[in-house]
Design a protein around this motif. Structure first.
Motif, PDB file in Angstrom:
ATOM      1  N   ALA A  79      31.214   9.023  92.326  1.00  0.00           N
ATOM      2  CA  ALA A  79      30.456  10.152  92.021  1.00  0.00           C
ATOM      3  C   ALA A  79      29.534   9.912  90.676  1.00  0.00           C
ATOM      4  CB  ALA A  79      30.755  11.581  91.683  1.00  0.00           C
ATOM      5  N   GLY A  86      20.398   6.906  90.392  1.00  0.00           N
ATOM      6  CA  GLY A  86      19.016   5.896  90.644  1.00  0.00           C
ATOM      7  C   GLY A  86      18.847   5.011  89.788  1.00  0.00           C
ATOM      8  N   GLY A  88      21.420   2.311  89.302  1.00  0.00           N
ATOM      9  CA  GLY A  88      22.345   1.231  89.691  1.00  0.00           C
ATOM     10  C   GLY A  88      23.928   1.500  89.582  1.00  0.00           C
ATOM     11  N   ARG A 126      23.663  -0.923 101.380  1.00  0.00           N
ATOM     12  CA  ARG A 126      23.044  -1.980 100.486  1.00  0.00           C
ATOM     13  C   ARG A 126      24.306  -2.751  99.825  1.00  0.00           C
ATOM     14  NH1 ARG A 126      19.103  -4.379  98.399  1.00  0.00           N
ATOM     15  NH2 ARG A 126      18.188  -3.946  96.551  1.00  0.00           N
TER      16      ARG A 126
HETATM   17  C1  LIG Z   1      25.753   8.511  96.176  1.00  0.00           C
HETATM   18  C2  LIG Z   1      25.614   8.377  94.726  1.00  0.00           C
HETATM   19  C3  LIG Z   1      27.133   8.023  94.116  1.00  0.00           C
HETATM   20  C4  LIG Z   1      24.763   7.302  94.405  1.00  0.00           C
HETATM   21  O1  LIG Z   1      24.680   6.961  93.014  1.00  0.00           O
HETATM   22  P1  LIG Z   1      23.423   6.151  91.965  1.00  0.00           P
HETATM   23  O2  LIG Z   1      24.140   5.746  90.922  1.00  0.00           O
HETATM   24  O3  LIG Z   1      22.289   7.082  92.198  1.00  0.00           O
HETATM   25  O4  LIG Z   1      23.328   4.921  93.051  1.00  0.00           O
HETATM   26  P2  LIG Z   1      22.572   3.542  92.638  1.00  0.00           P
HETATM   27  O5  LIG Z   1      21.379   3.928  91.761  1.00  0.00           O
HETATM   28  O6  LIG Z   1      23.720   2.497  92.294  1.00  0.00           O
HETATM   29  O7  LIG Z   1      21.850   2.872  94.022  1.00  0.00           O
HETATM   30  C5  LIG Z   1      22.383   2.134  94.639  1.00  0.00           C
HETATM   31  C6  LIG Z   1      21.788   2.277  96.284  1.00  0.00           C
HETATM   32  O8  LIG Z   1      22.226   3.168  96.858  1.00  0.00           O
HETATM   33  C7  LIG Z   1      21.092   3.862  97.420  1.00  0.00           C
HETATM   34  N1  LIG Z   1      20.772   5.166  97.076  1.00  0.00           N
HETATM   35  C8  LIG Z   1      21.367   5.790  96.123  1.00  0.00           C
HETATM   36  N2  LIG Z   1      20.740   7.157  95.812  1.00  0.00           N
HETATM   37  C9  LIG Z   1      20.012   7.110  96.976  1.00  0.00           C
HETATM   38  C10 LIG Z   1      19.039   8.125  97.365  1.00  0.00           C
HETATM   39  N3  LIG Z   1      19.239   9.519  96.622  1.00  0.00           N
HETATM   40  N4  LIG Z   1      18.308   8.148  98.597  1.00  0.00           N
HETATM   41  C11 LIG Z   1      18.343   6.871  99.286  1.00  0.00           C
HETATM   42  N5  LIG Z   1      19.111   5.909  98.652  1.00  0.00           N
HETATM   43  C12 LIG Z   1      19.947   5.839  97.864  1.00  0.00           C
HETATM   44  C13 LIG Z   1      19.932   2.626  97.484  1.00  0.00           C
HETATM   45  O9  LIG Z   1      19.847   1.814  98.454  1.00  0.00           O
HETATM   46  C14 LIG Z   1      20.268   1.977  96.186  1.00  0.00           C
HETATM   47  O10 LIG Z   1      19.877   0.750  96.067  1.00  0.00           O
HETATM   48  P3  LIG Z   1      18.440   0.475  95.570  1.00  0.00           P
HETATM   49  O11 LIG Z   1      18.248   1.131  94.211  1.00  0.00           O
HETATM   50  O12 LIG Z   1      18.277  -1.106  95.328  1.00  0.00           O
HETATM   51  O13 LIG Z   1      17.381   1.092  96.337  1.00  0.00           O
HETATM   52  C15 LIG Z   1      25.256   9.659  93.989  1.00  0.00           C
HETATM   53  O14 LIG Z   1      23.840  10.028  94.567  1.00  0.00           O
HETATM   54  C16 LIG Z   1      26.256  10.683  93.800  1.00  0.00           C
HETATM   55  O15 LIG Z   1      27.158  10.873  93.048  1.00  0.00           O
HETATM   56  N6  LIG Z   1      26.075  11.709  94.862  1.00  0.00           N
HETATM   57  C17 LIG Z   1      27.075  12.713  94.873  1.00  0.00           C
HETATM   58  C18 LIG Z   1      28.324  12.548  95.099  1.00  0.00           C
HETATM   59  C19 LIG Z   1      28.456  11.749  96.726  1.00  0.00           C
HETATM   60  O16 LIG Z   1      27.979  12.149  97.405  1.00  0.00           O
HETATM   61  N7  LIG Z   1      29.358  10.630  96.434  1.00  0.00           N
HETATM   62  C20 LIG Z   1      29.790   9.796  97.801  1.00  0.00           C
HETATM   63  C21 LIG Z   1      30.718  10.380  98.496  1.00  0.00           C
HETATM   64  S1  LIG Z   1      30.975   9.418 100.009  1.00  0.00           S
END
Ligand SMILES: CC(C)(COP(=O)(O)OP(=O)(O)OC[C@H]1O[C@@H](n2cnc3c(N)ncnc32)[C@H](O)[C@@H]1OP(=O)(O)O)[C@@H](O)C(=O)NCCC(=O)NCCS
Length: 161
Positions: A79, A86, A88, A126
């Motif tokens: 999380a 967004g 990384g 990814r």
């Molecule tokens: C899912 C989550 C962990 C992603 O966190 P984040 O730090 O924003 O992700 P990152 O910035 O490292 O992104 C890595 C890759 O994930 C993908 N990604 C992340 N958020 C995305 C979004 N909202 N829509 C589409 N792709 C997404 C992309 O492919 C991205 O690669 P890119 O930047 O090269 O395009 C975050 O949205 C979150 O905490 N969500 C709520 C909790 C949750 O759902 N956890 C997962 C349970 S299985």
């Protein structure tokens, strides 16, 4: 993995309980872990619990579970706080979690995601995860509804020199 983010990742400590509980509550509507479960993960579980700390605040966490005599690790939870998404951070935490699992002797990482969680599925895709099995009615949805999920896995290999 961006250097600034990877340098901000450390093992979680028992004193992080309040911060990780707040992160859980903010990030998950149905799947938030209880304080009791988080305390267990922080102190007693056969697990790696990592946090990302920016400006002295915990902005993200990841938990990997291990089973004795098994080379399969389970990515139990990941999380990132809304404001830190967004950039990384999840990708960096996932890479750090995989590195820990390798140190623990694991060769495969498994994870699950809600079918509707596009951000999560994109994150795993990814990072080289393969979606292996649909999980019918696997998750609790809003109210009495159930939601489908998907199982993912990735073969772990040490980084090449
Ligand atoms: C899912 C989550 C962990 C992603 O966190 P984040 O730090 O924003 O992700 P990152 O910035 O490292 O992104 C890595 C890759 O994930 C993908 N990604 C992340 N958020 C995305 C979004 N909202 N829509 C589409 N792709 C997404 C992309 O492919 C991205 O690669 P890119 O930047 O090269 O395009 C975050 O949205 C979150 O905490 N969500 C709520 C909790 C949750 O759902 N956890 C997962 C349970 S299985």
């Amino acid at each position: 993995m961006p250097g600034a983010v990877s340098n901000a990742i450390r093992a979680a400590r028992a004193a992080d309980l309040d911060a990780v509980a707040a992160l859980e509550a903010a990030c998950f509507t149905c799947d938030a872990q209880s304080r009791r479960s988080l305390r267990h993960l922080l102190t007693r579980a056969h697990a790696d619990f990592l946090v990302c700390v920016l400006n002295e605040a915990i902005v993200a966490d990841v938990v990997v579970l291990y089973r004795r005599a098994s080379r399969v690790a389970r990515l139990y939870s990941i999380a990132v706080s809304d404001a830190a998404r967004g950039r990384g951070i999840a990708a960096a935490l996932l890479a750090a979690a995989e590195a820990r699992a390798l140190v623990q002797g694991c060769t495969l990482m498994r994870a699950e995601a809600r079918a509707s969680n596009h951000a999560s599925r994109a994150l795993f895709a990814r990072a080289g995860y393969r979606e292996t099995t649909p999980l019918c009615d696997y998750y609790q949805g809003p109210g009495a509804r159930r939601e489908d999920g998907v199982r993912l896995e990735k073969i772990l290999s040490p980084p090449s020199e």
